[in-house]
Design an enzyme around this catalytic site. Structure first.
Site, PDB file in Angstrom:
ATOM      1  N   ASP A 125      -4.310   9.834   9.969  1.00 54.47           N
ATOM      2  CA  ASP A 125      -3.038   9.229  10.353  1.00 54.47           C
ATOM      3  C   ASP A 125      -2.535   9.715  11.703  1.00 54.47           C
ATOM      4  OD1 ASP A 125      -2.212   7.387   8.273  1.00 54.47           O
ATOM      5  OD2 ASP A 125      -2.266   9.126   6.946  1.00 54.47           O
TER       6      ASP A 125
ATOM      7  N   GLU B 203       0.873  -1.178   0.000  1.00 52.58           N
ATOM      8  CA  GLU B 203       0.000   0.000   0.000  1.00 52.58           C
ATOM      9  C   GLU B 203       0.909   1.227   0.000  1.00 52.58           C
ATOM     10  OE1 GLU B 203      -2.789   0.067   3.301  1.00 52.58           O
ATOM     11  OE2 GLU B 203      -2.836   2.257   3.249  1.00 52.58           O
TER      12      GLU B 203
END
Lengths: 267, 412
Positions: free
Chosen positions: A60, A49
């Site tokens: 994140d 990924e």
């Protein structure tokens, strides 16, 4: 069927879960990130990924934020990401791209899809694009034969879960916890429930991410999910290493541990 | 008047998914959709609920001190060449229009049964307002503030802590408002069950832009009626500063249907838009997605958000509320940049002519008005009447302004 779908099927036939490993493009450098991702593939990561670094990554946690900042400070461009994807795809591992929406919109949605497809990318994971706002991406991904992975969450209602998986192609990304990326001490209690709720409405493979960082945790998640998605723990190997060689060595060790984990599902 | 601050009025509305033309919407992690839907439902219910409206109206009147005055600034007018009416939001409790929004959202937080509010803040004004409402409503309060800002606004950090809030300095990214907003968003994703994210401006994912606009809409509703009472007619123009844009939408909304009334939003031009050091998202940015909404954004060729620059911390933000983007697209409102120097000249002019120290944010509206007045007078062939939203007071800016004008005694 998409290349990711084939990879999931093969893993399923082998009685194990698929291991997806995430790394920001251009971290620590463009060449460094290609080396890191190649090392991950060699050590047993099934799918890479590639995250496009973004200035405002709200899904994140601190580790990927720092890595993204380093990549951006190094001057990585979206066009570099395409080059990285091409290089990693050449290893034979399927490459999926994770991106916040604005870089795609700025690049031009259809042009982005075209370039991604010609670089050998399989599709996109879109953490801040929900199907409700995705008309342009639905059309572009159809036109260029790309997969679409939208996120489902423990807070998704049944109706939204059904709607979201209906718009997915390739695989579904189940976020294990209410929170952002980052390794956690315990795996989630909410994830198995979410995966079984998703299974009730789709035949697509389901990957579970957020908070998985060890071989044992990978084994636990492999016990109920089709794919185990690991990001921050891998990124940290590179982030904390004194030299690039040390980082690659740590990355290989953790990748191998995780690959072992997905082959030993805890049921 | 404030008792029905939420009474329905005709005016532009987004579609049911929060789109203002090609702008707005929701660009958020799926994890937040349920909370946004819950908020949307609570807001829509509240808007038609007499008891909510009465409670909100009473708070605005008895606690915030609204309706705020519409004051005819005669000496300032004489210098400017227009009849200038100042909407005195600077006189509200906590010193700005923002109190209207935080009271509305805090009331909704209670209604949703949530016990904790989080907020982002740049200069600290929205953080102080949120901490104030949290104290009043007995809610736990956490404020995210960029580390750069906590250092330059130490006094506001102390104010928030006095009011019982926890202030968390944000050390990632550019360590300013946009990063504080990212961090608040991350907190919200992780704690959404008991937490309401009390966004401080008419930006962010739906329903925030329309909801915040509704909570501050009383500014324009009041000003429109006050102008009619005072002058016997509507103004020729209404002006406001635009960062995220809540004070501007608050005063514009009531006038959008009055076609003869020109609407002007003045963005922070910093050192000048041409220098690249500015915060003028509409004038100097392009369409993009930031913080959950599609709007005008300061961004580079790859869609990475650029840092904004303004002498005014409250306007120092690289995006703008989506309704403004839409009002710009449709041409209903005009958006023009005002530089730091122009804003500070108007700041000084108001101090010296009226004995009112404005917030530097509001000084942008004053400076834009100074430039607009002669053009409007020439066009109309008479002295124009201009309503200016004096959105906040300048106490918080005394150090910045003193520094700018070089009037601080040197440290011994």
């Amino acid at each position: 069927m998409s290349r990711i779908g084939v990879a999931f099927d093969k893993a399923r036939a082998d009685g194990r879960a698929l291991l997806v490993g995430c790394m920001p493009a251009g971290f620590p450098t463009v060449e460094g990130s290609i080396a890191a991702m190649t090392a991950m593939v060699e050590a047993g990561v099934d799918v890479i990924e590639v995250e496009i670094p973004y200035s405002d990554p709200v899904m994140d946690g601190p580790v990927i934020q720092r890595a993204s900042d380093i990549a951006l400070a190094g001057g990585v461009r979206t066009a570099d990401t395409m080059r990285i994807i091409e290089a990693v795809a050449a290893t034979g591992a399927p490459v999926v791209t994770m991106t916040y929406w604005n870089p795609v919109e700025r690049y031009g949605v259809d042009v982005f899809a075209r370039d991604l497809a010609s670089a050998g990318g399989t599709g996109l994971i879109t953490p801040d694009l929900i199907p409700d706002e995705a008309d342009e991406w639905l059309a572009a991904s159809d036109a260029h034969g790309l997969d679409r992975t939208f996120l489902v969450s423990p807070s998704s209602t049944d109706a939204r879960l059904a709607m979201t998986v209906q718009h997915c192609r390739g695989f579904v990304y189940a976020t294990a916890v209410m929170g952002v990326t980052g390794a956690r001490a315990r795996t989630s209690d909410a994830a198995p429930t979410l995966v079984s709720r998703a299974r009730a409405v789709t035949d697509l493979p389901i990957g579970v991410g957020l908070g998985v960082g060890t071989g044992a945790q990978a084994g636990t998640v492999a016990g109920y999910a089709d794919g185990v998605i690991v990001g921050s723990a891998l990124v940290r190997c590179v982030l904390d290493a004194p030299t690039e060689a040390d980082g690659l060595a740590a990355l290989r060790t953790l990748s191998a541990e995780l690959a072992e984990g997905v082959r030993n599902p805890t049921r | 008047m404030s008792a029905d601050a939420l009474a329905p009025v005709a005016g532009p509305q987004p579609d049911s998914a929060g789109h203002f033309g090609r702008f707005g919407g929701r660009f958020v992690p799926e994890a937040l959709v349920a909370a946004l839907d819950e908020l949307d439902g609570a807001w829509r219910t509240a808007m038609t609920d007499e008891s909510f409206r009465a409670e909100f109206g009473a708070l605005l009147r008895d606690y915030a001190g609204t309706p705020s005055l519409l004051y005819e600034a005669r000496r300032f007018s004489a210098k400017v060449g227009a009849r200038v009416l100042l909407k005195r939001e600077d006189l509200n409790h906590t010193g700005a229009h923002k109190v209207r929004n935080v009271l509305g959202q805090a009331l909704l937080t209670k209604r949703m049964g949530k016990t904790r509010v989080i907020a982002e803040t740049g200069a600290g004004q929205h953080g102080v307002a949120t901490a104030t409402a949290a104290a009043l409503f007995d809610l736990e309060c956490v404020v995210y503030m960029g580390q750069v800002d906590t250092e330059r606004q130490a006094l506001n950090v102390a104010r928030m802590r006095m009011l019982g809030a926890t202030v968390i300095p944000v050390t990632n990214g550019s360590r300013t408002l946009k990063d504080a907003m990212n961090e608040a968003m991350r907190d919200w994703v992780a704690n959404v069950d008991e937490t309401h994210y009390l966004i401080g401006t008419a930006a962010g994912p739906h329903p925030f832009p329309a909801m915040v606009r509704d909570f501050v809409r009383g500014i324009g509703d009041e000003a429109r009626q006050q102008c009619l009472d005072l002058t016997g007619g509507l103004p020729d123009a209404v002006t406001a500063c635009v960062g995220g844009g809540s004070n501007a939408l608050g005063i514009f909304h009531a006038f959008v249907g009055d076609e003869a009334v020109r609407l002007y939003g003045f963005e922070a031009g910093g050192d000048g838009v041409a220098t690249g050091r500015h915060a003028a998202s509409i004038t100097g940015g392009s369409a993009g997605v930031l913080h959950g909404t599609r709007t005008f954004v300061l961004q580079d060729a790859d869609g990475q958000t650029l840092e904004s620059h303004s002498i005014s911390a409250g306007l120092d933000y690289p995006g703008v509320g989506p309704e403004h983007a839409w009002l710009h697209d449709t041409g209903r409102a005009n958006y023009l940049p005002v530089t730091d120097d122009e804003a500070m000249a108007a700041f000084e002019l108001l101090c010296r002519t009226e004995g009112i120290i404005p917030a530097i944010e509001s000084a942008h509206a004053l400076a834009g008005t100074v430039a607009l007045a002669p053009k409007l007078a020439a066009e109309l062939g008479r002295e124009p009447t201009i309503v200016v939203n004096l959105s906040g007071r300048g106490d918080k800016d005394v150090h910045t302004a003193g520094d700018y004008f070089g009037i601080l005694d040197k440290e011994r």
